[in-house]
Design a protein around this motif. Structure first.
Motif, mmCIF file in Angstrom:
data_model
loop_
_atom_site.group_PDB
_atom_site.id
_atom_site.type_symbol
_atom_site.label_atom_id
_atom_site.label_comp_id
_atom_site.label_asym_id
_atom_site.label_seq_id
_atom_site.Cartn_x
_atom_site.Cartn_y
_atom_site.Cartn_z
ATOM 1 N N ILE A 74 10.957 21.304 -23.131
ATOM 2 C CA ILE A 74 11.379 20.351 -22.043
ATOM 3 C C ILE A 74 11.571 20.466 -20.916
ATOM 4 O O ILE A 74 11.497 20.481 -19.983
ATOM 5 N N ASP A 75 12.038 22.153 -20.891
ATOM 6 C CA ASP A 75 12.082 23.042 -19.257
ATOM 7 C C ASP A 75 11.132 23.575 -18.955
ATOM 8 O O ASP A 75 10.835 24.749 -17.732
ATOM 9 N N LYS A 76 9.782 23.866 -19.742
ATOM 10 C CA LYS A 76 8.826 24.124 -19.186
ATOM 11 C C LYS A 76 7.604 23.600 -18.784
ATOM 12 O O LYS A 76 6.489 23.372 -18.232
ATOM 13 N N LEU A 77 7.566 21.837 -18.659
ATOM 14 C CA LEU A 77 6.638 21.385 -18.172
ATOM 15 C C LEU A 77 5.946 21.563 -17.071
ATOM 16 O O LEU A 77 5.044 21.006 -16.424
ATOM 17 N N GLN A 78 7.057 21.837 -16.330
ATOM 18 C CA GLN A 78 6.893 22.181 -14.917
ATOM 19 C C GLN A 78 5.128 23.207 -14.444
ATOM 20 O O GLN A 78 4.765 23.441 -13.661
ATOM 21 N N LEU A 79 5.451 23.605 -15.538
ATOM 22 C CA LEU A 79 4.274 24.770 -16.028
ATOM 23 C C LEU A 79 2.938 24.246 -15.860
ATOM 24 O O LEU A 79 1.690 25.634 -16.092
ATOM 25 N N VAL A 80 2.974 22.973 -16.534
ATOM 26 C CA VAL A 80 1.362 22.508 -17.382
ATOM 27 C C VAL A 80 0.993 21.256 -16.066
ATOM 28 O O VAL A 80 1.792 20.736 -16.518
ATOM 29 N N GLU A 81 0.004 21.197 -15.749
ATOM 30 C CA GLU A 81 -0.590 20.137 -14.822
ATOM 31 C C GLU A 81 -0.461 19.021 -15.582
ATOM 32 O O GLU A 81 -0.621 19.198 -16.856
ATOM 33 N N ALA A 82 0.383 17.524 -14.808
ATOM 34 C CA ALA A 82 0.219 16.757 -15.734
ATOM 35 C C ALA A 82 0.789 16.106 -17.444
ATOM 36 O O ALA A 82 1.009 15.258 -17.802
ATOM 37 N N ALA A 83 1.852 17.571 -17.500
ATOM 38 C CA ALA A 83 2.773 17.551 -18.635
ATOM 39 C C ALA A 83 3.899 16.501 -18.318
ATOM 40 O O ALA A 83 4.007 15.891 -17.857
ATOM 41 N N PRO A 85 6.947 14.414 -21.509
ATOM 42 C CA PRO A 85 8.036 14.865 -22.479
ATOM 43 C C PRO A 85 7.446 14.881 -23.306
ATOM 44 O O PRO A 85 8.407 15.364 -24.103
ATOM 45 N N ASP A 86 6.656 14.201 -23.554
ATOM 46 C CA ASP A 86 5.659 14.494 -24.872
ATOM 47 C C ASP A 86 5.007 15.583 -25.659
ATOM 48 O O ASP A 86 4.532 15.936 -26.306
ATOM 49 N N ASP A 87 4.689 16.345 -24.628
ATOM 50 C CA ASP A 87 3.705 17.185 -24.830
ATOM 51 C C ASP A 87 5.346 19.038 -25.087
ATOM 52 O O ASP A 87 4.813 19.872 -25.358
ATOM 53 N N ALA A 88 6.178 18.995 -24.718
ATOM 54 C CA ALA A 88 7.662 20.132 -24.948
ATOM 55 C C ALA A 88 7.480 19.904 -26.003
ATOM 56 O O ALA A 88 7.466 21.188 -26.522
#
Length: 195
Positions: A74-83, A85-88
């Motif tokens: 959840i703290d890495k979402l800014q590392l991926v384009e268009a991420a 919370p479902d991607d966490a």
């Protein structure tokens, strides 16, 4: 287990890329092109930009943070384009698969950094990944695309989807007999034919 890592990142550009099996003399002519390199039509070069290309450290920092199992997805979402919370959970699986598969510690280097010919302001780089873990020595090279964001960079969604598929593949292989020592569950019974 090492073949699972390679299979995950190389098949559809991922399965061939993560061949950490130690086979260093592969035939480049048989390698799969990543979607980043494929194009069915000629594209015009992106408009000239006054921005400087990102430094190698700016790009590898994204990968080091993404692969760090000590940081929650959840703290890495800014590392991926268009991420979202479902991607966490998928991001967490990726970092855990690297750690649990014995592929850490990893070293990332970036070279051949250039502007993308597909999307203005995106940067492409050849990323070299090596592991110094004596149990799984090896490495691979993989083209990756990065997008500018705020004052930094993040993986393009396409690149992230390819890399994060590794974590999902590792999770799916966790039930295989070679990783658990247990026989696989029997296959479901075939459907009963209707008269």
């Amino acid at each position: 287990m090492r073949h699972t890592l390679f299979a995950a990142l190389s098949a559809a550009t991922i399965v061939a890329a993560l061949g950490l099996s130690g086979c260093s003399d592969h035939d480049e002519s048989k390698s799969v092109q990543s979607p980043i390199e494929q194009s069915s039509t000629a594209l015009a070069p992106p408009p000239a930009t006054s921005a400087a290309l990102p430094s190698p450290d700016a790009l590898t920092d994204v990968l080091y943070r993404l692969a760090d199992p000590a940081v929650k997805g959840i703290d890495k979402l800014q590392l991926v384009e268009a991420a979202t919370p479902d991607d966490a959970a998928t991001i967490d699986k990726f970092a855990a698969a690297l750690r649990d598969g014995g592929f850490t510690p990893l070293t990332f280097t970036a070279d051949e950094i250039r502007w993308s010919d597909r999307r203005a302001k995106d940067a492409l780089a050849t990323i070299n990944v090596t592991t110094s873990n004596p149990a799984n020595p090896g490495g691979f090279t993989f083209p990756m695309e990065f997008r500018p964001t705020g004052n930094g960079w993040q993986l393009s969604r396409e690149t992230a989807d390819m890399l994060l598929a590794f974590g999902n593949a590792r999770g799916a292989s966790a039930a295989s007999p070679s990783s658990t020592g247990q026989p696989p569950a029997p296959p479901p019974a075939p459907p009963t034919p209707t008269p």
